[in-house]
Write an enzyme that holds these catalytic residues in place. Structure first.
Site, short mmCIF file in Angstrom:
data_model
loop_
_atom_site.label_atom_id
_atom_site.label_comp_id
_atom_site.label_asym_id
_atom_site.label_seq_id
_atom_site.Cartn_x
_atom_site.Cartn_y
_atom_site.Cartn_z
N ASN A 7 1.06 -1.03 0.40
CA ASN A 7 -0.48 -0.01 -0.13
C ASN A 7 1.41 1.30 -0.14
OD1 ASN A 7 -1.88 1.85 0.36
ND2 ASN A 7 -2.86 1.10 2.39
N LYS A 14 3.56 0.70 2.80
CA LYS A 14 3.26 -0.58 4.10
C LYS A 14 3.56 -1.49 3.24
CE LYS A 14 -0.60 2.22 6.03
NZ LYS A 14 -2.15 1.98 6.36
N ARG A 86 -2.76 -2.44 -3.51
CA ARG A 86 -3.83 -1.21 -3.31
C ARG A 86 -3.40 -0.11 -4.43
NH1 ARG A 86 -4.74 3.66 0.86
NH2 ARG A 86 -7.38 3.74 0.48
N HIS A 175 -12.77 2.87 0.23
CA HIS A 175 -12.69 2.51 1.22
C HIS A 175 -13.42 1.39 0.62
CE1 HIS A 175 -12.75 5.92 4.12
NE2 HIS A 175 -11.81 4.91 4.14
N HIS A 203 -17.51 2.82 8.01
CA HIS A 203 -15.52 2.62 8.25
C HIS A 203 -15.84 3.84 9.08
CE1 HIS A 203 -11.57 1.25 7.12
NE2 HIS A 203 -11.34 2.38 7.30
N GLY A 205 -12.87 5.34 10.03
CA GLY A 205 -11.19 6.42 10.73
C GLY A 205 -10.65 7.52 10.70
N ASN A 206 -9.55 7.48 10.25
CA ASN A 206 -9.48 9.63 9.75
C ASN A 206 -10.27 9.62 8.49
OD1 ASN A 206 -7.40 10.28 11.94
ND2 ASN A 206 -5.99 8.79 11.24
N ARG A 236 -11.16 16.42 7.49
CA ARG A 236 -12.10 16.89 6.06
C ARG A 236 -13.76 17.39 6.16
NH1 ARG A 236 -10.57 11.40 3.37
NH2 ARG A 236 -8.66 10.59 4.65
N ILE A 327 -11.67 4.39 14.57
CA ILE A 327 -12.90 4.66 15.31
C ILE A 327 -13.94 3.72 15.77
CG2 ILE A 327 -14.26 6.19 16.00
CD1 ILE A 327 -12.63 8.62 14.58
N GLY A 328 -14.11 3.47 15.09
CA GLY A 328 -15.99 2.08 14.88
C GLY A 328 -15.12 1.15 15.63
N GLU A 380 -8.24 -4.80 5.38
CA GLU A 380 -7.81 -4.41 4.18
C GLU A 380 -6.76 -5.57 3.48
OE1 GLU A 380 -8.89 0.09 3.47
OE2 GLU A 380 -8.62 -0.25 5.41
N1 LIG Z 1 -9.65 3.60 21.95
C1 LIG Z 1 -10.14 4.93 20.82
N2 LIG Z 1 -10.84 5.65 21.42
C2 LIG Z 1 -11.23 6.64 20.11
N3 LIG Z 1 -10.98 6.45 19.03
C3 LIG Z 1 -10.00 5.44 18.63
C4 LIG Z 1 -9.32 4.68 19.60
N4 LIG Z 1 -8.82 4.35 18.89
C5 LIG Z 1 -7.72 4.37 17.87
N5 LIG Z 1 -9.43 5.54 17.66
C6 LIG Z 1 -8.59 7.41 16.44
O1 LIG Z 1 -9.41 6.22 15.04
C7 LIG Z 1 -8.71 6.94 14.37
C8 LIG Z 1 -7.67 6.74 13.47
O2 LIG Z 1 -8.40 5.74 12.82
P1 LIG Z 1 -7.30 4.33 11.27
O3 LIG Z 1 -8.63 3.63 11.13
O4 LIG Z 1 -6.49 4.01 12.32
O5 LIG Z 1 -6.98 5.55 10.32
P2 LIG Z 1 -7.37 5.57 9.21
O6 LIG Z 1 -8.69 6.42 8.20
O7 LIG Z 1 -5.83 6.29 8.38
O8 LIG Z 1 -6.69 4.43 8.63
C9 LIG Z 1 -8.30 8.37 14.85
O9 LIG Z 1 -8.86 9.54 15.10
C10 LIG Z 1 -8.20 7.80 16.70
O10 LIG Z 1 -8.27 8.61 17.40
#
Ligand SMILES: Nc1ncnc2c1ncn2[C@@H]1O[C@H](COP(=O)(O)OP(=O)(O)O)[C@@H](O)[C@H]1O
Ligand SMILES: Nc1ncnc2c1ncn2[C@@H]1O[C@H](COP(=O)(O)OP(=O)(O)O)[C@@H](O)[C@H]1O
Lengths: 397, 397
Positions: A7, A14, A86, A175, A203, A205-206, A236, A327-328, A380
């Site tokens: 990736n 990665k 990817r 995604h 999904h 995440g960031n 964003r 986050i999820g 993924e």
């Molecule tokens: N224990 C947690 N509680 C709340 N948010 C979390 C926790 N662990 C990770 N996160 C959040 O997940 C997000 C990153 O998600 P990730 O899926 O790794 O990102 P990406 O989209 O870059 O792959 C960040 O906002 C991080 O704060």
């Protein structure tokens, strides 16, 4: 047999060396700060991490050479049967894993118009690996592919139609690999064939995206022409009134470039909270009583709940909701705030389960009176490894 | 006692002379093509229409003088007790009908920054009527006022917070008077006090907006900072990926002005269909088998269904859905296509009722197994007359 999953970003690469059957990783890691003299590469094997500084010219090729050395030293080189890459944007052309040929590389390059930050970097990764793995087949797995099943009503914008016909301006979605992985998982948890499953997957995440899946196929998704549309994300904005852009330029004197940066890098959780784009930090501040942190989380969760609810218009029945992404998978706070706003759709969190299913665990977090809601850690890399392997088998290789 | 209701645009001036108790109109009409030598004014009394050419300088004052002549000739002048003006933008300042004073006029002028096409025209109308009705009180009824009850999570965008604090960039919403009228009506149809009613209302005309109403108060709405956001409209795009704007400018060479025109005037039903912004014309073409007409209607209805469904995240229970506006009141095709996509929320059309309740009729169009869904012809003039009258009474005048 192992698949090497790559990736590649503009300054990072990665990798994961994986058994496509079990998803077991022999090694993984990341090369970072490429093209700068801080460039380094880190490897993880059996839970142990090792970091090496990279040598000039600090580029993706250097990283790959170092990776090959490491792989060879660990006696893994011979076991690699193919490389899965990817690739972010496959446009309307690619809805399947695709064997990389010179022509495919050309197409990926052409599609850089739609993904100027990603496709060129993906190509750099492909060419760097081709050099040292010239004996192996390389496969492209596109982030947009899973969403190519969307119907017209979901991917056409309310714009002059020629912008779609002549310039490809439509919803593509991203995604895809993650949404595909978690819907597959949910179908096995449900013990129902994927082709009969209707899900909404979130999904988070960031970057964040919500998708509607009917009979195992994506029928709508919140990310659009680019990964800026949809719900509020780390930095964003997601959906805004398009006129705000005119207002920023015409009334407040922004340049269009500044607006672009504003919406992509300075908005979202970071912009509202003024604190951070990192959900953990904002949750800490929420607990500490910070009002802007609370506002950021309120807007974030409300907009996600609205987007999930909106996809009820895409389905006649709904087997369940899936949370994944950083986050999820980890934030029970966010999940609970979202589910609490979905009572009309029949969702209710079980707060105890919700607190339990975190940090890589998988399972239900819904109350017994609720529609099913699962947390499913995404993977993924595994999808890429699996699909690469499948393609080889299908092609009789 | 009669209230004169004025809705003034940049080149038009609509008026209605109305009994605020019954909504009965003694006369109504419109002056059009103002500021051009085609300027004319038409009056409707007892179903009879009369058109007069206007004389130089063809302006709003000319129209008002002609209106006063007509009113006087019909012996209605003495019966007018006050003037109610529709004003588009009241910002965060005005959430109530407001007696117009020099200071209020100043504020309306200041808010022109947020509504450059509308507020200045509204002011012109106010000043023209002040001249000839100097003995009467003038009241401003703001299009944004009804939505001032929205919670922060609904009106804050995923943008840097200072854009809200310093520049007022937030969701304001429009069509407030219409949403207010139909929710009031629905509460009486339901025989339930408005303060206990939860509705989703869909105003579908040339402009379209969907609102969520909890306990009789607006808690969210689809139009935003300007009337460009939200669902697809006659010529407006509604929600798009904001990056499309950057793409049009940077890759396709549009100027920002051209993009503004494109999104506001050349998009929506017109843009997708390539035929018309008029829903009737597109429905005719749909029947004739035109594919782009079908696509325009599919996208239009799907996005409206999604927006309605999204607001289920704003309510814990839902008393019903309301259709209004030119399309909402008249098009059974559109209503049926929308309702058919809301089965998860518990809606199902009764196709016979749906065909019946059109052209000014009011009533239920839902199946017995469905949540309530009403068609309610809107009447913004009546709200303006009523609220103007209320204000006079409350002020003891
Ligand atoms: N224990 C947690 N509680 C709340 N948010 C979390 C926790 N662990 C990770 N996160 C959040 O997940 C997000 C990153 O998600 P990730 O899926 O790794 O990102 P990406 O989209 O870059 O792959 C960040 O906002 C991080 O704060
Ligand atoms: N019988 C009908 N069938 C379908 N659409 C209709 C019908 N009558 C009116 N409309 C549509 O209503 C829209 C105008 O709505 P209206 O509420 O009058 O507009 P505005 O937002 O300008 O007040 C137009 O698209 C028109 O085609």
């Amino acid at each position: 047999p192992l698949i090497l999953v790559i990736n590649c970003g503009s300054s990072s690469l990665k990798f994961s060396l994986m058994d496509p059957k079990t998803g077991e990783e022999s090694l993984n890691g990341i090369a970072q700060c490429l093209l700068s003299d801080n460039a380094n590469i880190s490897f993880k094997v059996n839970g142990e991490k090792q970091v090496l500084a990279l040598l000039p010219p600090f580029d993706h090729n250097t990283a790959i050479v170092e990776l090959v050395n490491f792989i060879t030293k660990n006696n893994l080189f011979e076991q690699i049967t193919a490389i899965g890459h990817r690739v972010v944007h496959g446009g309307e052309k690619y809805h399947q894993p695709t064997l990389i040929t010179p022509q495919v590389k050309n197409e990926i390059a052409k599609l850089a118009k739609l993904a100027p930050l990603h496709n060129p970097a993906n190509l750099v990764g492909i060419e760097a690996t081709e050099k040292v793995f010239s004996h192996l087949l390389q496969v492209a797995i596109f982030d947009t592919a899973f969403h190519q099943t969307m119907p017209e009503k979901a991917y056409i914008y309310g714009l002059p139609y020629n912008l779609y016909q002549e310039h490809g301006i439509r919803r593509y979605g991203f995604h895809g690999t993650s949404h595909y992985f978690v819907t597959q998982r949910a179908s096995s948890l449900l013990q129902k064939p994927l082709e009969q499953c209707n899900f909404i997957s979130a999904h988070l995440g960031n970057g964040c995206s919500i998708s509607a899946i009917v009979n195992g196929k994506s029928v709508d998704t919140s990310l659009g022409f680019t990964p800026l549309e949809g719900v509020v994300m780390g930095t964003r904005s997601g959906d805004i009134d398009p006129s705000i852009i005119f207002y920023l330029v015409e009334q407040l004197g922004y340049s269009l470039d500044q607006v672009n940066t504003l919406l992509n890098k300075e908005s979202g959780l970071l912009g509202i909270s003024g604190i951070s784009n990192d959900c953990r930090t904002i949750e800490e501040q929420l607990l500490a009583g910070n009002k802007r942190a609370k506002l950021a989380i309120d807007v974030f969760c409300y907009r996600i709940a609205k987007k999930i609810a909106s996809f009820s218009a895409s389905l006649d029945n709904l087997d369940g909701l899936i949370f994944t992404g950083g986050i999820g998978e980890n934030s029970n706070t966010i999940r609970s705030l979202i589910l609490n706003q979905l009572s009309l759709l029949g969702f209710k969190a079980n707060e105890q389960l919700n607190e339990e299913i975190r940090f890589g665990k998988q399972g239900n977090i819904n109350d017994t009176t609720s529609r099913p809601c699962w947390v499913i850690p995404t993977n993924e890399e595994w999808v890429i490894a699996e699909q690469t392997q499948h393609l080889l088998i299908n092609k009789g290789m």
